[in-house]
Structures are given as structure tokens and as C-alpha cells.
Motif scaffolding. Structure first.
Motif, PDB file in Angstrom:
ATOM      1  N   ASP A 107       0.909  -1.221  -0.070  1.00  0.00           N
ATOM      2  CA  ASP A 107      -0.007   0.094   0.075  1.00  0.00           C
ATOM      3  C   ASP A 107       0.808   1.152  -0.025  1.00  0.00           C
ATOM      4  N   LEU A 108       1.918   1.146   0.707  1.00  0.00           N
ATOM      5  CA  LEU A 108       2.562   2.392   0.870  1.00  0.00           C
ATOM      6  C   LEU A 108       3.648   2.450  -0.464  1.00  0.00           C
ATOM      7  N   ILE A 109       3.911   1.623  -1.105  1.00  0.00           N
ATOM      8  CA  ILE A 109       4.491   1.646  -2.524  1.00  0.00           C
ATOM      9  C   ILE A 109       3.574   2.355  -3.395  1.00  0.00           C
ATOM     10  N   LYS A 110       2.183   1.756  -3.523  1.00  0.00           N
ATOM     11  CA  LYS A 110       1.208   2.287  -4.326  1.00  0.00           C
ATOM     12  C   LYS A 110       0.831   3.737  -4.005  1.00  0.00           C
ATOM     13  N   ALA A 111       0.966   4.038  -2.867  1.00  0.00           N
ATOM     14  CA  ALA A 111       0.750   5.540  -2.632  1.00  0.00           C
ATOM     15  C   ALA A 111       1.826   6.403  -2.877  1.00  0.00           C
ATOM     16  N   ALA A 112       3.085   5.833  -2.816  1.00  0.00           N
ATOM     17  CA  ALA A 112       4.270   6.781  -3.404  1.00  0.00           C
ATOM     18  C   ALA A 112       4.022   6.912  -4.787  1.00  0.00           C
ATOM     19  N   HIS A 113       3.887   5.812  -5.445  1.00  0.00           N
ATOM     20  CA  HIS A 113       3.703   5.951  -6.921  1.00  0.00           C
ATOM     21  C   HIS A 113       2.736   6.870  -7.280  1.00  0.00           C
ATOM     22  N   ASN A 114       1.457   6.746  -6.497  1.00  0.00           N
ATOM     23  CA  ASN A 114       0.601   7.822  -6.989  1.00  0.00           C
ATOM     24  C   ASN A 114       0.915   9.080  -6.790  1.00  0.00           C
ATOM     25  N   ASP A 115       1.503   9.367  -5.897  1.00  0.00           N
ATOM     26  CA  ASP A 115       1.807  10.695  -5.353  1.00  0.00           C
ATOM     27  C   ASP A 115       2.859  11.313  -6.540  1.00  0.00           C
ATOM     28  N   ALA A 116       4.013  10.314  -7.117  1.00  0.00           N
ATOM     29  CA  ALA A 116       4.918  10.541  -7.958  1.00  0.00           C
ATOM     30  C   ALA A 116       4.147  10.954  -9.361  1.00  0.00           C
ATOM     31  N   LYS A 117       3.182  10.031  -9.529  1.00  0.00           N
ATOM     32  CA  LYS A 117       2.480   9.803 -10.838  1.00  0.00           C
ATOM     33  C   LYS A 117       1.702  11.485 -10.980  1.00  0.00           C
ATOM     34  N   ARG A 118       1.036  11.628  -9.993  1.00  0.00           N
ATOM     35  CA  ARG A 118       0.348  12.931 -10.174  1.00  0.00           C
ATOM     36  C   ARG A 118       1.346  14.071 -10.223  1.00  0.00           C
ATOM     37  N   LYS A 119       2.549  14.150  -9.499  1.00  0.00           N
ATOM     38  CA  LYS A 119       3.474  15.243  -9.930  1.00  0.00           C
ATOM     39  C   LYS A 119       4.103  15.192 -11.324  1.00  0.00           C
ATOM     40  N   ALA A 120       4.156  13.978 -12.056  1.00  0.00           N
ATOM     41  CA  ALA A 120       4.526  13.955 -13.209  1.00  0.00           C
ATOM     42  C   ALA A 120       3.615  14.437 -14.079  1.00  0.00           C
ATOM     43  N   ASP A 121       2.196  14.021 -13.847  1.00  0.00           N
ATOM     44  CA  ASP A 121       1.446  14.500 -14.748  1.00  0.00           C
ATOM     45  C   ASP A 121       1.107  16.141 -14.796  1.00  0.00           C
ATOM     46  N   GLN A 122       1.369  16.440 -13.578  1.00  0.00           N
ATOM     47  CA  GLN A 122       1.230  18.150 -13.571  1.00  0.00           C
ATOM     48  C   GLN A 122       2.733  18.836 -14.364  1.00  0.00           C
ATOM     49  N   ALA A 123       3.807  18.098 -14.199  1.00  0.00           N
ATOM     50  CA  ALA A 123       4.889  18.405 -14.773  1.00  0.00           C
ATOM     51  C   ALA A 123       4.626  18.536 -16.440  1.00  0.00           C
ATOM     52  N   GLN A 124       3.980  17.479 -16.716  1.00  0.00           N
ATOM     53  CA  GLN A 124       3.785  17.490 -18.309  1.00  0.00           C
ATOM     54  C   GLN A 124       2.826  18.406 -18.984  1.00  0.00           C
ATOM     55  N   ALA A 125       1.834  18.622 -18.012  1.00  0.00           N
ATOM     56  CA  ALA A 125       0.707  19.390 -18.232  1.00  0.00           C
ATOM     57  C   ALA A 125       1.544  21.328 -18.313  1.00  0.00           C
ATOM     58  N   ASP A 126       2.000  21.256 -17.149  1.00  0.00           N
ATOM     59  CA  ASP A 126       2.751  22.400 -17.160  1.00  0.00           C
ATOM     60  C   ASP A 126       3.868  22.613 -18.445  1.00  0.00           C
ATOM     61  N   ALA A 127       4.483  21.659 -18.923  1.00  0.00           N
ATOM     62  CA  ALA A 127       5.537  21.825 -19.979  1.00  0.00           C
ATOM     63  C   ALA A 127       4.752  22.190 -21.162  1.00  0.00           C
ATOM     64  N   MET A 128       3.356  21.453 -21.528  1.00  0.00           N
ATOM     65  CA  MET A 128       2.816  21.373 -22.731  1.00  0.00           C
ATOM     66  C   MET A 128       2.052  23.004 -23.014  1.00  0.00           C
ATOM     67  N   SER A 129       1.693  23.545 -21.467  1.00  0.00           N
ATOM     68  CA  SER A 129       0.980  24.467 -21.389  1.00  0.00           C
ATOM     69  C   SER A 129       2.141  25.806 -22.105  1.00  0.00           C
ATOM     70  N   GLU A 130       3.289  25.705 -21.467  1.00  0.00           N
ATOM     71  CA  GLU A 130       4.575  26.565 -21.585  1.00  0.00           C
ATOM     72  C   GLU A 130       4.870  26.472 -23.275  1.00  0.00           C
ATOM     73  N   ALA A 131       4.674  25.224 -23.799  1.00  0.00           N
ATOM     74  CA  ALA A 131       5.027  24.970 -25.148  1.00  0.00           C
ATOM     75  C   ALA A 131       4.125  25.927 -25.941  1.00  0.00           C
ATOM     76  N   THR A 132       2.804  25.813 -25.737  1.00  0.00           N
ATOM     77  CA  THR A 132       1.773  26.289 -26.651  1.00  0.00           C
ATOM     78  C   THR A 132       1.301  27.843 -26.156  1.00  0.00           C
ATOM     79  N   GLN A 133       2.156  28.173 -24.950  1.00  0.00           N
ATOM     80  CA  GLN A 133       1.879  29.648 -24.842  1.00  0.00           C
ATOM     81  C   GLN A 133       2.058  30.772 -25.727  1.00  0.00           C
ATOM     82  N   GLY A 134       1.210  31.788 -26.026  1.00  0.00           N
ATOM     83  CA  GLY A 134       1.371  32.750 -26.999  1.00  0.00           C
ATOM     84  C   GLY A 134       0.946  31.970 -28.659  1.00  0.00           C
ATOM     85  N   MET A 135       0.360  30.875 -28.413  1.00  0.00           N
ATOM     86  CA  MET A 135       0.062  30.483 -30.251  1.00  0.00           C
ATOM     87  C   MET A 135      -1.228  30.865 -30.397  1.00  0.00           C
ATOM     88  N   GLY A 136      -2.095  31.429 -29.274  1.00  0.00           N
ATOM     89  CA  GLY A 136      -3.550  31.834 -29.862  1.00  0.00           C
ATOM     90  C   GLY A 136      -4.405  30.712 -29.715  1.00  0.00           C
TER      91      GLY A 136
END
Length: 114
Positions: free
Chosen positions: A69-98
Motif C-alpha cells: 500500500d505504501l509503494i502504491k501510494a508513493a507511486h500515485n503521488d509521483a505520478k500526480r507530480k509527473a502529470d502536473q509537470a507534463q501539463a505545465d510543460a505543454m502549457s508553456e510550449a503552446t503559450q502565445g500560440m493563440g
């Protein structure tokens, strides 16, 4: 048709920014934790597991489910952070494109038909 050349130039710029963002995500690492830091799991922002640290005190041969359970919880926490990093990177890449807010591009981070 409005300025097709300008549109093509913007598309090329966005493609270059997207490629750069993808490259950065491959080397960016995020760490998820569980059990007050007793289990730490590190992923790249693209989801590849790079490390796992388990404090000896949570290794109980009589209760393997707790560690699972602890391993799954740690993975879910890391996955949430990874997803947020991806969303931030894609948002930054498309910024200013209208692009309208909330548009889901086929090469973005959300699952879709493409």
C-alpha cells in the motif's frame, strides 16, 4: 484565408517548443512519498521509474500488504507530480500560440483518440 504563412510559422514554432518540452520531461525527475517519507519512489516526468527507497522499519514480513500500500501510494503521488509537470510543460510550449484555453491537442498529456 488569413495569413497562411504566419499560421504555418506558428505551427512550426509550436512543434519545436513541443519537442523541446518533451526532451526536458525525459530528464525531469519527480519523487512521490508515502508513510511520512518512509517510502519514496522517483519517476521521470514521462513516467519511467528511476528509484525506490524503503525505510527498513516498514518492512514487516508479517504484513506485506502494508508495504504494498505504501509503494502504491508513493507511486500515485509521483505520478500526480509527473502529470502536473507534463501539463505545465505543454502549457508553456503552446503559450502565445493563440489557442483557446482548455484545448486538448492530440499530442498533449490527456488521453485521447490520437
Amino acid at each position: 484565408m488569413k495569413d497562411l504563412g504566419g499560421l504555418m510559422k506558428k505551427a512550426q514554432e509550436m512543434q519545436a517548443k513541443m519537442a523541446e518540452a518533451q526532451q526536458r520531461l525525459e530528464s525531469l525527475e519527480v519523487t512521490g512519498e508515502a508513510g511520512a517519507g518512509m517510502v519514496k519512489l522517483t519517476l521521470t516526468a514521462k513516467g519511467e521509474m528511476r528509484g525506490l527507497e524503503i525505510d527498513k522499519s516498514v518492512i514487516d514480513p508479517e504484513d506485506p500488504a502494508m508495504l504494498e500500500d505504501l509503494i502504491k501510494a508513493a507511486h500515485n503521488d509521483a505520478k500526480r507530480k509527473a502529470d502536473q509537470a507534463q501539463a505545465d510543460a505543454m502549457s508553456e510550449a503552446t503559450q502565445g500560440m493563440g489557442l483557446p484555453p482548455g484545448i486538448d491537442l492530440p499530442f498533449g498529456t490527456k488521453p485521447g483518440p490520437f
